[in-house]
Design an enzyme around this catalytic site. Structure first.
Site, mmCIF file in Angstrom:
data_model
loop_
_atom_site.group_PDB
_atom_site.id
_atom_site.type_symbol
_atom_site.label_atom_id
_atom_site.label_comp_id
_atom_site.label_asym_id
_atom_site.label_seq_id
_atom_site.Cartn_x
_atom_site.Cartn_y
_atom_site.Cartn_z
ATOM 1 C CG HIS A 1 -2.791 2.711 -1.757
ATOM 2 N ND1 HIS A 1 -2.756 2.723 -0.391
ATOM 3 C CD2 HIS A 1 -3.950 2.082 -2.088
ATOM 4 C CE1 HIS A 1 -3.845 2.116 0.093
ATOM 5 N NE2 HIS A 1 -4.574 1.715 -0.920
ATOM 6 C CD GLN B 1 -2.460 -1.294 2.701
ATOM 7 O OE1 GLN B 1 -3.153 -0.401 3.170
ATOM 8 N NE2 GLN B 1 -2.207 -2.391 3.366
ATOM 9 C CB CYS C 1 1.264 15.623 -24.787
ATOM 10 S SG CYS C 1 0.604 15.559 -23.116
ATOM 11 C CB ILE D 1 3.125 5.988 -2.525
ATOM 12 C CG1 ILE D 1 3.319 6.888 -1.280
ATOM 13 C CG2 ILE D 1 1.665 5.599 -2.620
ATOM 14 C CD1 ILE D 1 3.311 8.335 -1.611
ATOM 15 C CG ASN E 1 0.973 -0.673 17.521
ATOM 16 O OD1 ASN E 1 1.404 -0.652 18.666
ATOM 17 N ND2 ASN E 1 1.484 0.066 16.558
ATOM 18 C CB THR F 1 -0.923 -3.704 6.581
ATOM 19 O OG1 THR F 1 -2.244 -3.380 6.170
ATOM 20 C CG2 THR F 1 -0.760 -5.208 6.573
ATOM 21 C CB SER F 2 -4.072 -0.881 10.554
ATOM 22 O OG SER F 2 -4.724 -0.341 9.415
HETATM 23 P P1 NAD Z 1 -2.120 1.314 8.003
HETATM 24 O O1 NAD Z 1 -3.574 1.425 8.198
HETATM 25 O O2 NAD Z 1 -1.681 0.077 7.332
HETATM 26 O O3 NAD Z 1 -1.417 1.441 9.456
HETATM 27 C C1 NAD Z 1 -0.052 1.293 9.716
HETATM 28 C C2 NAD Z 1 0.198 0.043 10.541
HETATM 29 O O4 NAD Z 1 1.610 -0.059 10.775
HETATM 30 C C3 NAD Z 1 -0.457 0.028 11.930
HETATM 31 O O5 NAD Z 1 -1.173 -1.166 12.081
HETATM 32 C C4 NAD Z 1 0.722 0.087 12.903
HETATM 33 O O6 NAD Z 1 0.476 -0.673 14.079
HETATM 34 C C5 NAD Z 1 1.827 -0.528 12.095
HETATM 35 N N1 NAD Z 1 3.193 -0.136 12.481
HETATM 36 C C6 NAD Z 1 3.622 1.046 12.987
HETATM 37 N N2 NAD Z 1 4.960 1.014 13.153
HETATM 38 C C7 NAD Z 1 5.382 -0.199 12.733
HETATM 39 C C8 NAD Z 1 6.657 -0.836 12.643
HETATM 40 N N3 NAD Z 1 7.804 -0.219 12.992
HETATM 41 N N4 NAD Z 1 6.706 -2.115 12.161
HETATM 42 C C9 NAD Z 1 5.571 -2.769 11.780
HETATM 43 N N5 NAD Z 1 4.352 -2.214 11.854
HETATM 44 C C10 NAD Z 1 4.255 -0.938 12.326
HETATM 45 O O7 NAD Z 1 -1.570 2.500 7.183
HETATM 46 P P2 NAD Z 1 -1.760 4.077 7.440
HETATM 47 O O8 NAD Z 1 -0.585 4.557 8.183
HETATM 48 O O9 NAD Z 1 -3.095 4.362 8.016
HETATM 49 O O10 NAD Z 1 -1.726 4.645 5.961
HETATM 50 C C11 NAD Z 1 -2.840 4.538 5.097
HETATM 51 C C12 NAD Z 1 -2.388 4.556 3.665
HETATM 52 O O11 NAD Z 1 -1.600 5.717 3.404
HETATM 53 C C13 NAD Z 1 -1.480 3.409 3.337
HETATM 54 O O12 NAD Z 1 -2.223 2.342 2.911
HETATM 55 C C14 NAD Z 1 -0.589 4.014 2.257
HETATM 56 O O13 NAD Z 1 -1.210 3.967 1.007
HETATM 57 C C15 NAD Z 1 -0.462 5.459 2.616
HETATM 58 N N6 NAD Z 1 0.819 5.714 3.308
HETATM 59 C C16 NAD Z 1 1.986 5.371 2.690
HETATM 60 C C17 NAD Z 1 3.194 5.564 3.333
HETATM 61 C C18 NAD Z 1 4.461 5.146 2.620
HETATM 62 O O14 NAD Z 1 4.481 5.094 1.396
HETATM 63 N N7 NAD Z 1 5.520 4.795 3.343
HETATM 64 C C19 NAD Z 1 3.236 6.134 4.605
HETATM 65 C C20 NAD Z 1 2.014 6.501 5.225
HETATM 66 C C21 NAD Z 1 0.806 6.271 4.556
HETATM 67 ZN ZN ZN Z 2 1.086 13.638 -21.941
#
Ligand code: NAD
Ligand code: ZN
Length: 271
Positions: free
Chosen positions: A125, A107, A176, A109, A239, A212-213
Site C-alpha cells: 500500500h 499493508q 521538476c 504505510i 481477534n 491482518t484481518s
Molecule cells: P486489517 O484489515 O488488516 O485489520 C487489522 C487487524 O489487526 C485486525 O484483524 C485486528 O484484529 C488486528 N489487531 C488489532 N490489534 C492488534 C494487535 N495489537 N496485535 C495484532 N493484531 C492486532 O487492517 P485495517 O485496520 O482495516 O486497515 C486497512 C488498511 O489500511 C491496511 O491494509 C493499511 O493499508 C491501512 N492502514 C495502515 C496503518 C499503518 O500504516 N500502521 C494503520 C491503519 C490502516
Molecule cells: Zn517531478
C-alpha cells in the site's frame, strides 16, 4: 488451545525455516500507537471511507468542507510522529539478522518495518513518508519524523484547510518542482508490487501472518497462496480473522507480546 504450546510450536517451526516471510497488517503497528481502521475505536468509526479513502472523495471533502478533516489530520500526524517500532517489528528485524526471515510484505504505510531493520520490505500500500511527483512521478523517501514535524507546523499555521493549502503541505518535486503527494495506495488505486509479494509467498516455507484481518485484497490471499505452495502458516492476531482454515499455528495475542515471546524462545533454541 494452549497458547504457550502454540508459541513453542511457532518458535520451533521458525527456527527450522529456511525461507520465511511475514505478511503484516495494521494490527502489528497498533502497539506503536497507530490505530487500525476496522477495530473498535479505529479510524472508520470516526470517518466515512467514501469521504477520505479515495482520491475523489478526499478532494470533494476538502472542497466542500475544508475544516472537517483538520482535527483528524492533526491527530493522525501526532500518532505517526510518536510511533516507534514495537517488539513485533523488532522481532522481525532480528529474525532477518538470524537468517530466518527473508521478506516482509506489509499493508502498512508507516515505515516501521524499515526502521526495525528489515531490508526486503514489500509495501503493497506504499509508504506515507515517500513523496511522489504528480507530474513526473519521481519518488523520494523522506525522513519520517522530520516530515511530520514540518507538516504539523504548516498545518497549525493554516487559516483554512482548503485544497490549495493542503497541496502546499509537502515539498515540491526535486526534479521538476511540481506538487507531490504521499506515495500511498488509496481505495480504487492499484496496489504495488503484488507479483513480488505473491512470488515471496509461493517460495517461502513458513508464512507469518501478523495483525491482518484477511479482508483487504489482494494481500488477504497471501497466506492461502503460501499454504497451497506447501508452506506452514503461523497467525498472530488477538481477534477473529479469515485465516483459520489455513493456520498451522494460531496465537490469539497482541503482536508485540506474541513476537517478543517467540523470539526469546527461538534464541534459547539456537543456543
Ligand atoms: P486489517 O484489515 O488488516 O485489520 C487489522 C487487524 O489487526 C485486525 O484483524 C485486528 O484484529 C488486528 N489487531 C488489532 N490489534 C492488534 C494487535 N495489537 N496485535 C495484532 N493484531 C492486532 O487492517 P485495517 O485496520 O482495516 O486497515 C486497512 C488498511 O489500511 C491496511 O491494509 C493499511 O493499508 C491501512 N492502514 C495502515 C496503518 C499503518 O500504516 N500502521 C494503520 C491503519 C490502516
Ligand atoms: Zn517531478
Amino acid at each position: 488451545m494452549n497458547t504457550e504450546m502454540e508459541i513453542k510450536k511457532a518458535a520451533n517451526i521458525l527456527a527450522n525455516a529456511k525461507r520465511s516471510v511475514a505478511s503484516c497488517g495494521a494490527g502489528i503497528s497498533a502497539e506503536s500507537g497507530i490505530a487500525t481502521f476496522r477495530d473498535p475505536g479505529g479510524v472508520w468509526e470516526k470517518l466515512n471511507p467514501a469521504e477520505v479513502g479515495t482520491s475523489d472523495g478526499l478532494l470533494n471533502t476538502l472542497t466542500r468542507d475544508p475544516g472537517k478533516l483538520l482535527p483528524f489530520f492533526i491527530e493522525l500526524l501526532e500518532a505517526f510522529e510518536k510511533a516507534e517500532p514495537n517488539p513485533a517489528h523488532l522481532a522481525l528485524g532480528e529474525l532477518e539478522r538470524m537468517g530466518i526471515l527473508q521478506t516482509v510484505i506489509t499493508q502498512n504505510i508507516d515505515n516501521l518495518h524499515i526502521e526495525a531493520g528489515n531490508t526486503d520490505v514489500i509495501e503493497v500500500h506504499g509508504n506515507g513518508f515517500r513523496i511522489r511527483c504528480l507530474s513526473c512521478r519521481n519518488t523520494e523517501r523522506m525522513q519520517r519524523k522530520q516530515l511530520i514535524r514540518d507538516t504539523l507546523k504548516k498545518v497549525k499555521q493554516m487559516q483554512d484547510f482548503s485544497l490549495d493549502a493542503v497541496a502546499s503541505l509537502l515539498p515540491p518535486c526535486r526534479l521538476c518542482l511540481s506538487p507531490t503527494r504521499p506515495d500511498v495506495v488509496m481505495f480504487g488505486e492499484a496496489v504495488k508490487d503484488i507479483p513480488q509479494a505473491f512470488d515471496a509467498a509461493r517460495r517461502c516455507d513458513v508464512l507469518l501472518a501478523i495483525g491482518t484481518s484477511g479482508t483487504v485484497y489482494p494481500a488477504a490471499h497471501l497466506p492461502f497462496h503460501a499454504k497451497e505452495s506447501g508452506a506452514k502458516v503461523i497467525v498472530v492476531n488477538p481477534n477473529e480473522n479469515a485465516f483459520s482454515a489455513v493456520s498451522d499455528v494460531y496465537i490469539p495475542m497482541k503482536a508485540g507480546e506474541a513476537m517478543g515471546e517467540i523470539i526469546s524462545t527461538i534464541r534459547k533454541l539456537m543456543h
